[in-house]
Design a protein around this motif. Structure first.
Motif, PDB file in Angstrom:
ATOM      1  N   GLY A   1      14.962 -13.710 -10.519  1.00 30.40           N
ATOM      2  CA  GLY A   1      14.214 -12.471 -10.341  1.00 30.40           C
ATOM      3  C   GLY A   1      14.438 -11.895  -8.958  1.00 30.40           C
ATOM      4  O   GLY A   1      14.654 -12.628  -7.992  1.00 30.40           O
ATOM      5  N   HIS A   2      14.430 -10.573  -8.874  1.00 30.14           N
ATOM      6  CA  HIS A   2      14.512  -9.931  -7.560  1.00 30.14           C
ATOM      7  C   HIS A   2      13.914  -8.536  -7.660  1.00 30.14           C
ATOM      8  O   HIS A   2      13.865  -7.934  -8.744  1.00 30.14           O
ATOM      9  N   VAL A   3      13.439  -8.033  -6.531  1.00 31.95           N
ATOM     10  CA  VAL A   3      12.819  -6.717  -6.465  1.00 31.95           C
ATOM     11  C   VAL A   3      12.997  -6.175  -5.055  1.00 31.95           C
ATOM     12  O   VAL A   3      13.147  -6.949  -4.096  1.00 31.95           O
ATOM     13  N   SER A   4      13.013  -4.853  -4.925  1.00 29.32           N
ATOM     14  CA  SER A   4      13.183  -4.220  -3.605  1.00 29.32           C
ATOM     15  C   SER A   4      11.930  -3.438  -3.228  1.00 29.32           C
ATOM     16  O   SER A   4      11.315  -2.781  -4.089  1.00 29.32           O
ATOM     17  N   VAL A   5      11.581  -3.495  -1.939  1.00 34.82           N
ATOM     18  CA  VAL A   5      10.452  -2.750  -1.412  1.00 34.82           C
ATOM     19  C   VAL A   5      10.993  -1.772  -0.346  1.00 34.82           C
ATOM     20  O   VAL A   5      11.643  -2.204   0.617  1.00 34.82           O
ATOM     21  N   PRO A   6      10.764  -0.471  -0.512  1.00 35.28           N
ATOM     22  CA  PRO A   6      11.248   0.471   0.512  1.00 35.28           C
ATOM     23  C   PRO A   6      10.637   0.157   1.875  1.00 35.28           C
ATOM     24  O   PRO A   6       9.456  -0.159   1.985  1.00 35.28           O
ATOM     25  N   LEU A   7      11.466   0.230   2.925  1.00 40.42           N
ATOM     26  CA  LEU A   7      11.012  -0.111   4.272  1.00 40.42           C
ATOM     27  C   LEU A   7      11.542   0.937   5.260  1.00 40.42           C
ATOM     28  O   LEU A   7      12.733   1.264   5.253  1.00 40.42           O
ATOM     29  N   THR A   8      10.646   1.445   6.082  1.00 40.39           N
ATOM     30  CA  THR A   8      11.000   2.400   7.131  1.00 40.39           C
ATOM     31  C   THR A   8      10.355   1.949   8.435  1.00 40.39           C
ATOM     32  O   THR A   8       9.168   1.608   8.462  1.00 40.39           O
ATOM     33  N   THR A   9      11.163   1.978   9.499  1.00 38.58           N
ATOM     34  CA  THR A   9      10.652   1.630  10.840  1.00 38.58           C
ATOM     35  C   THR A   9      10.907   2.810  11.769  1.00 38.58           C
ATOM     36  O   THR A   9      12.016   3.359  11.793  1.00 38.58           O
TER      37      THR A   9
ATOM     38  N   PRO B   1       0.834  -1.209   0.000  1.00 40.75           N
ATOM     39  CA  PRO B   1       0.000   0.000   0.000  1.00 40.75           C
ATOM     40  C   PRO B   1       0.867   1.257   0.000  1.00 40.75           C
ATOM     41  O   PRO B   1       1.774   1.403   0.830  1.00 40.75           O
ATOM     42  N   GLY B   2       0.645   2.123  -0.972  1.00 38.93           N
ATOM     43  CA  GLY B   2       1.468   3.330  -1.085  1.00 38.93           C
ATOM     44  C   GLY B   2       2.836   3.083  -1.674  1.00 38.93           C
ATOM     45  O   GLY B   2       3.657   4.007  -1.751  1.00 38.93           O
ATOM     46  N   GLY B   3       3.138   1.860  -2.084  1.00 39.99           N
ATOM     47  CA  GLY B   3       4.430   1.553  -2.713  1.00 39.99           C
ATOM     48  C   GLY B   3       5.560   1.321  -1.733  1.00 39.99           C
ATOM     49  O   GLY B   3       6.709   1.134  -2.170  1.00 39.99           O
ATOM     50  N   ALA B   4       5.322   1.318  -0.417  1.00 39.50           N
ATOM     51  CA  ALA B   4       6.385   1.119   0.562  1.00 39.50           C
ATOM     52  C   ALA B   4       5.783   0.579   1.851  1.00 39.50           C
ATOM     53  O   ALA B   4       4.559   0.611   2.056  1.00 39.50           O
ATOM     54  N   LEU B   5       6.655   0.053   2.704  1.00 36.56           N
ATOM     55  CA  LEU B   5       6.239  -0.452   4.016  1.00 36.56           C
ATOM     56  C   LEU B   5       6.650   0.575   5.070  1.00 36.56           C
ATOM     57  O   LEU B   5       7.840   0.904   5.203  1.00 36.56           O
ATOM     58  N   HIS B   6       5.679   1.074   5.795  1.00 37.73           N
ATOM     59  CA  HIS B   6       5.921   2.037   6.871  1.00 37.73           C
ATOM     60  C   HIS B   6       5.509   1.373   8.181  1.00 37.73           C
ATOM     61  O   HIS B   6       4.319   1.245   8.482  1.00 37.73           O
ATOM     62  N   LEU B   7       6.499   0.933   8.944  1.00 36.14           N
ATOM     63  CA  LEU B   7       6.230   0.177  10.162  1.00 36.14           C
ATOM     64  C   LEU B   7       6.482   1.045  11.393  1.00 36.14           C
ATOM     65  O   LEU B   7       7.317   1.953  11.386  1.00 36.14           O
ATOM     66  N   VAL B   8       5.761   0.715  12.434  1.00 36.86           N
ATOM     67  CA  VAL B   8       5.954   1.333  13.758  1.00 36.86           C
ATOM     68  C   VAL B   8       6.424   0.237  14.695  1.00 36.86           C
ATOM     69  O   VAL B   8       5.823  -0.853  14.749  1.00 36.86           O
TER      70      VAL B   8
END
Length: 246
Positions: free
Chosen positions: A234-242, A100-107
């Protein structure tokens, strides 16, 4: 009156009469020649004149009828050949991830976030054991972070058969794990597509910061020393912020 001459004439006539009768009827010792028959001689000795007159005239040959040509049914026209279709170009496997939103935003200590991974195989190869693997680099953390004993992240996969969430491995390291050390995976036919659901959450004691989550498609049957392009096609990256909760 003189009668002697008449008597002499009559006597002469009577004397000649038997000879005449003999000549007409034929003498017994010399029978008269039989009359010629008009039928053809068995020996074929008739004169040409007699044969020609006895043979019927040869009729003129009847004209030969001209054969009527039988109409020949026209053969159906041969169907036009379809233009040759060039073979489809070889395609390789592709891998995509959507969040969702193209990235993972974790708390830290907060709820998990879902994302999907889709594997689209090309037409060049079938896989017997293709698996999806995850790796990220360690977060550097922020001032005040106190990493706890628990794992900083929990990654789970949703079983499509049962709907249950099951933990899967998330490798946190700066080096790459050789593909031949992986095991498991499922078959994937040429041109087949497979989409799977995952979710990730940050634990309450984990570090904060940003680092991409790298998703790999791993061919678990690849032999050691195989090119990296074939080990993980195959490989792909997903932006991740904690971040911290407060």
């Amino acid at each position: 009156m003189h009668v002697r001459p008449r008597l002499l004439i009559a006597s002469a006539v009577l004397a000649a009469l038997p000879a005449v009768l003999t000549a007409c009827s034929g003498h017994p010792d010399h029978p008269a020649a039989p009359a010629r028959s008009s039928s053809p001689s068995p020996s074929g000795s008739e004169s040409p004149g007699a044969t020609a007159s006895a043979s019927p005239a040869t009729p003129a040959p009847a004209p030969t009828p001209t054969p009527t040509a039988t109409p020949v049914a026209a053969s159906p026209a041969a169907p036009a050949k379809a233009p040759a279709v060039p073979p489809a170009p070889a395609t390789r496997l592709s891998l995509t991830a959507a969040a969702p939103g193209g990235a993972l935003h974790l708390v830290r200590g907060g709820p998990a976030q879902e994302f999907t991974v889709t594997v689209r195989n090309g037409n060049a190869q079938a896989y017997r054991h293709l698996l999806v693997a995850f790796q990220m680099e360690p977060l550097t953390g922020e001032p005040g972070d106190l990493p706890g004993p628990a794992a900083p992240f929990v990654l789970e996969h949703r079983d499509p058969a049962t709907g249950a969430w099951r933990a899967v491995d998330l490798r946190i390291a700066t080096d790459a794990k050789p593909s031949h050390l992986y095991a498991g995976g499922a078959a994937l036919a040429p041109d087949a597509v497979r989409t799977e659901r995952y979710r990730l959450r940050a634990t309450a004691t984990g570090p904060t910061g940003s680092s991409p989550l790298v998703v790999y498609a791993i061919d678990a049957d690849a032999a050691e020393g195989t090119s990296a392009d074939f080990e993980h096609p195959g490989h792909v990256s997903v932006p991740l912020t904690t971040r911290r909760l407060v």
